[in-house]
Design a protein around this motif. Sequence first.
Motif, PDB file in Angstrom:
ATOM      1  N   GLU A  30       0.836   8.642  10.280  1.00 60.04           N
ATOM      2  CA  GLU A  30       1.124   6.936  10.129  1.00 60.04           C
ATOM      3  C   GLU A  30       2.604   6.831   9.792  1.00 60.04           C
ATOM      4  O   GLU A  30       3.319   7.630   9.032  1.00 60.04           O
ATOM      5  CB  GLU A  30       0.376   6.645   8.994  1.00 60.04           C
ATOM      6  N   GLY A  59      -1.431  -4.574  15.940  1.00 66.71           N
ATOM      7  CA  GLY A  59      -1.115  -4.766  17.268  1.00 66.71           C
ATOM      8  C   GLY A  59       0.489  -5.429  17.765  1.00 66.71           C
ATOM      9  O   GLY A  59       1.567  -4.952  17.399  1.00 66.71           O
ATOM     10  N   THR A 117      -0.418  -0.088  10.500  1.00 66.23           N
ATOM     11  CA  THR A 117       0.550  -0.596  11.620  1.00 66.23           C
ATOM     12  C   THR A 117      -0.404  -0.838  12.786  1.00 66.23           C
ATOM     13  O   THR A 117      -0.166  -1.745  13.524  1.00 66.23           O
ATOM     14  CB  THR A 117       1.463   0.279  11.936  1.00 66.23           C
ATOM     15  N   ALA A 118      -1.222   0.118  13.092  1.00 68.16           N
ATOM     16  CA  ALA A 118      -1.950   0.275  14.471  1.00 68.16           C
ATOM     17  C   ALA A 118      -2.645  -0.969  14.532  1.00 68.16           C
ATOM     18  O   ALA A 118      -3.023  -1.630  15.622  1.00 68.16           O
ATOM     19  CB  ALA A 118      -2.883   1.475  14.603  1.00 68.16           C
ATOM     20  N   ARG A 157       5.671   8.669  21.332  1.00 64.26           N
ATOM     21  CA  ARG A 157       4.679   9.538  21.047  1.00 64.26           C
ATOM     22  C   ARG A 157       5.152  10.908  20.133  1.00 64.26           C
ATOM     23  O   ARG A 157       4.180  11.716  19.640  1.00 64.26           O
ATOM     24  CB  ARG A 157       3.598  10.062  21.920  1.00 64.26           C
ATOM     25  N   VAL A 193       8.803   1.282  15.009  1.00 61.01           N
ATOM     26  CA  VAL A 193       7.987   0.119  14.089  1.00 61.01           C
ATOM     27  C   VAL A 193       9.114  -0.770  13.193  1.00 61.01           C
ATOM     28  O   VAL A 193      10.009  -0.310  12.902  1.00 61.01           O
ATOM     29  CB  VAL A 193       6.986   0.571  13.131  1.00 61.01           C
TER      30      VAL A 193
END
Length: 230
Positions: A57, A150, A146-147, A194, A97
């Motif tokens: 994360e 969205g 965070t995921a 990624r 992010v």
Amino acid sequence: MVLSLAPTTMAPLPPVPAAARAVPGHNRWHPDIPGVAEVITGGSVRLECEGRPPGGEPVLCGPIVVIGAEAGDVIVVDVLGVGPPGGHPVPTGHPGVIGCAPAPHAVHTPSDAAPGGPAGAEGALLGRVRPGLAGYDQVAAQAVPTAARGREVGGCGIAPLTAGSRILLPVHARGAKLSVGDLHFPSRGALDCRTAALPGWIDLRINLTRRGIERFGITGPMLMPDPDTA
């Protein structure tokens, strides 16, 4: 995380000395995670952020409180530079992010918690809200990864925010509470987020626009990437 505040500048800030004040990062979002510093509109800030292994994360720097910001406002964030610890700016460096704290009504309610304990407590990093302190269990149970946010937050999944980029972020909670992290330093033309994020620093300039959500019709982050890398 290490941070340094400075007046507005068009050039990246100087390196932060090792003796600068270190503060813990966070991998969840919640309006009650305390700010680690304050900045006025037009001010700039340097944040030194942790890395992240593949599949882990994001651990974020902040939150930075923007003085005077209220829900319904918009903050305009300019990326001045991104680089590795102790190093020079990297033209392709960018955060994975970036975003503001969620609104109080957007966090998990007690009914969302799993039986037997707080839903988000396992692996939760909440900045200065640490295990054993009053309020930790409640914030950990309500905090949002965070995921799960969205398109409420920006990042390189949408466009790389390299130096020279700008992002407009809606404010959902008092002080905005801006967080950023998950830094990447790819070779030019290989902007894949990624891969593992690396530790490094990012320089930001922040301006506040009152009632920006209503005035500009902004419902989510509006990215204006550097045209040379977009």
